[in-house]
Every structure is written in structure tokens, then in C-alpha cells.
Motif scaffolding. Structure first.
Motif, short mmCIF file in Angstrom:
data_model
loop_
_atom_site.label_atom_id
_atom_site.label_comp_id
_atom_site.label_asym_id
_atom_site.label_seq_id
_atom_site.Cartn_x
_atom_site.Cartn_y
_atom_site.Cartn_z
N UNK A 48 55.73 80.22 54.99
CA UNK A 48 55.48 80.37 53.56
C UNK A 48 54.83 79.09 53.03
N UNK A 49 54.09 79.19 51.94
CA UNK A 49 53.42 77.99 51.40
C UNK A 49 54.42 77.01 50.78
N UNK A 50 54.07 75.75 50.84
CA UNK A 50 54.89 74.72 50.21
C UNK A 50 54.59 74.67 48.71
N UNK A 51 55.52 74.18 47.90
CA UNK A 51 55.34 74.20 46.45
C UNK A 51 54.44 73.10 45.89
N UNK A 52 53.90 72.26 46.75
CA UNK A 52 52.96 71.23 46.32
C UNK A 52 52.00 70.96 47.48
N UNK A 53 50.85 70.39 47.19
CA UNK A 53 49.88 70.12 48.26
C UNK A 53 50.38 69.01 49.18
N UNK A 54 50.59 69.32 50.44
CA UNK A 54 51.17 68.37 51.40
C UNK A 54 50.12 67.41 51.96
N UNK A 55 48.86 67.84 52.01
CA UNK A 55 47.80 67.04 52.62
C UNK A 55 47.63 65.71 51.88
N UNK A 56 47.88 64.60 52.60
CA UNK A 56 47.74 63.26 52.04
C UNK A 56 48.87 62.84 51.11
N UNK A 57 49.89 63.69 50.99
CA UNK A 57 50.96 63.42 50.02
C UNK A 57 51.81 62.22 50.40
N UNK A 58 52.45 61.69 49.37
CA UNK A 58 53.45 60.63 49.53
C UNK A 58 54.74 61.18 48.93
N UNK A 59 55.82 61.13 49.71
CA UNK A 59 57.11 61.62 49.24
C UNK A 59 58.05 60.43 49.08
N UNK A 60 58.63 60.34 47.89
CA UNK A 60 59.56 59.27 47.54
C UNK A 60 60.97 59.84 47.68
N UNK A 61 61.77 59.22 48.52
CA UNK A 61 63.15 59.63 48.73
C UNK A 61 64.00 59.07 47.60
N UNK A 62 64.11 59.82 46.52
CA UNK A 62 64.78 59.35 45.32
C UNK A 62 65.43 60.53 44.60
N UNK A 63 66.56 60.27 44.01
CA UNK A 63 67.22 61.21 43.12
C UNK A 63 67.43 60.47 41.81
N UNK A 64 66.44 60.48 40.93
CA UNK A 64 66.51 59.66 39.72
C UNK A 64 67.64 60.04 38.79
N UNK A 65 68.10 59.06 38.05
CA UNK A 65 69.12 59.35 37.03
C UNK A 65 68.42 59.98 35.82
N UNK A 66 69.19 60.59 34.92
CA UNK A 66 68.58 61.23 33.75
C UNK A 66 67.77 60.23 32.92
N UNK A 67 66.69 60.72 32.35
CA UNK A 67 65.83 59.87 31.53
C UNK A 67 66.49 59.56 30.20
N UNK A 68 66.29 58.35 29.73
CA UNK A 68 66.72 58.00 28.38
C UNK A 68 65.71 58.57 27.40
#
Length: 190
Positions: A48-68
Motif C-alpha cells: 500500500x502507498x505510504x502517507x508521505x513521499x518517501x523519496x529523499x525524505x528525512x525522518x526525525x525520531x521525535x514525539x513533540x510535547x504539545x505546542x504552547x
């Protein structure tokens, strides 16, 4: 001298980077941790297709806290990367060219990086509030049920990173330690 890069990366750019180099990354970076990686790899297994374009992508391993209020994101420090090691080779072989996190990577990930020309960037752990200042916008892509671990598209500007493992497999965690020991030995006074 630091290099200024724009994501998505090209193979020429990713292959030109060397372990130990400082970079400032701008452009689109996707967030994903282990639960999201597991879902992405399940999509791949089901063809199945991925939900974003993977070609050349950069993935940040982060779970950000809620925005102020008035901010696009909360603290956005890196998570330990080894949790993604079971999934990273699959995404690298599909075209991902950059990963951002902290900590060591498995030999399987490093081998996949060599095969694909990808790089592993280190972000400074414990500096999540500072790193969040480089995020200009954050948009939910998918997996909202994962909360902070949902996949988001971040628009970043001059995100400060270090090339920890380059596309040749040179690993700063190994070379840096060896360089230190050559220079200072086991001198406990240092």
C-alpha cells in the motif's frame, strides 16, 4: 564549517556528507517514532502507498510535547534511535535518505545506509525547547491516534545537526572515541 541543506535530500547531497560535519537543515522533515514506523512497514508489506513521499525524505525520531499558544510545536528533542532499527532498513530501501535521532544504530541499519547512500544525523538530546525554535510549522499527516507520536510534516529552518553516520558507514561514535583516546589516552585527570 557547517553545511546548509534542504530537505528532501538528493542522493548527491546525502552521499557528500561525512561523519563529524555540522549541518543546518531546512525544508520538510517528517516525525515518526516506533509505533508509526511499525505502521509504515505494515503498509509496505501490504503493498500500500505510504502517507508521505518517501523519496529523499528525512525522518526525525521525535514525539513533540504539545505546542504552547502561538507556537507550532512544543519541545522537540530527539528520541533514542535504536527503537526504529527494525524498521529503518525498509524505509531506507524505499528512498528515505536521512534520519535524525540520538544514540547508536545497528549494523543492519548501517549496512542499509551504505547500500542506499543515506545518512544519520544526531540532534542534541535535552535541547528540545531550543530545537523547537527551528520549527516554523507542524501539520498532522496521519496516525492522530498516536498522539505525540503521530506523523507530522515539519517545516524547519536551520535545524542544527551533526552527521553521526555517513553513507560510507563511518560512525562518529566510533571514530570520535578513537580520536579522543589517541589524543588523551586513558588519562583520568582529563
Amino acid at each position: 564549517m557547517a553545511k546548509y541543506l534542504t530537505a528532501p535530500l538528493t542522493p548527491e547531497v546525502s552521499r557528500s556528507l561525512r561523519a563529524g560535519e555540522s549541518v543546518y537543515l531546512s525544508g520538510t522533515v517528517y516525525t515518526a517514532r516506533d509505533a508509526a514506523h511499525k505502521r509504515l512497514c505494515a503498509l509496505v508489506a501490504e503493498d500500500k502507498p505510504l502517507p508521505f513521499p518517501i523519496e529523499g525524505s528525512v525522518i526525525y525520531y521525535v514525539g513533540p510535547s504539545p505546542a504552547r499558544p502561538g507556537q507550532p510545536i512544543g519541545a522537540a528533542g530527539p528520541t533514542t534511535s535504536y527503537r526504529m532499527d527494525a524498521y529503518a532498513p525498509t524505509l531506507l530501501r524505499l528512498g528515505e535518505l536521512g534520519m535524525i535521532g540520538k544514540g547508536k544504530r545497528s549494523s543492519e541499519v548501517i549496512q542499509a545506509m551504505r547500500e542506499t547512500g543515506a545518512v544519520y544525523f544526531g540532534a542534541i538530546g535535552g535541547a528540545g525547547a531550543l530545537l523547537a525554535k527551528c520549527v516554523r510549522s507542524a501539520q498532522l499527516v496521519c496516525y492522530e491516534d498516536l498522539g505525540a507520536e503521530a506523523i507530522r510534516a515539519l517545516q524547519v529552518e536551520n535545524l542544527p545537526l551533526t552527521v553521526v553516520i555517513d553513507s560510507l558507514g563511518t560512525n562518529l561514535y566510533e571514530t570520535g572515541r578513537a580520536d579522543y583516546l589517541r589524543q588523551y589516552g586513558d588519562n583520568p585527570a582529563l
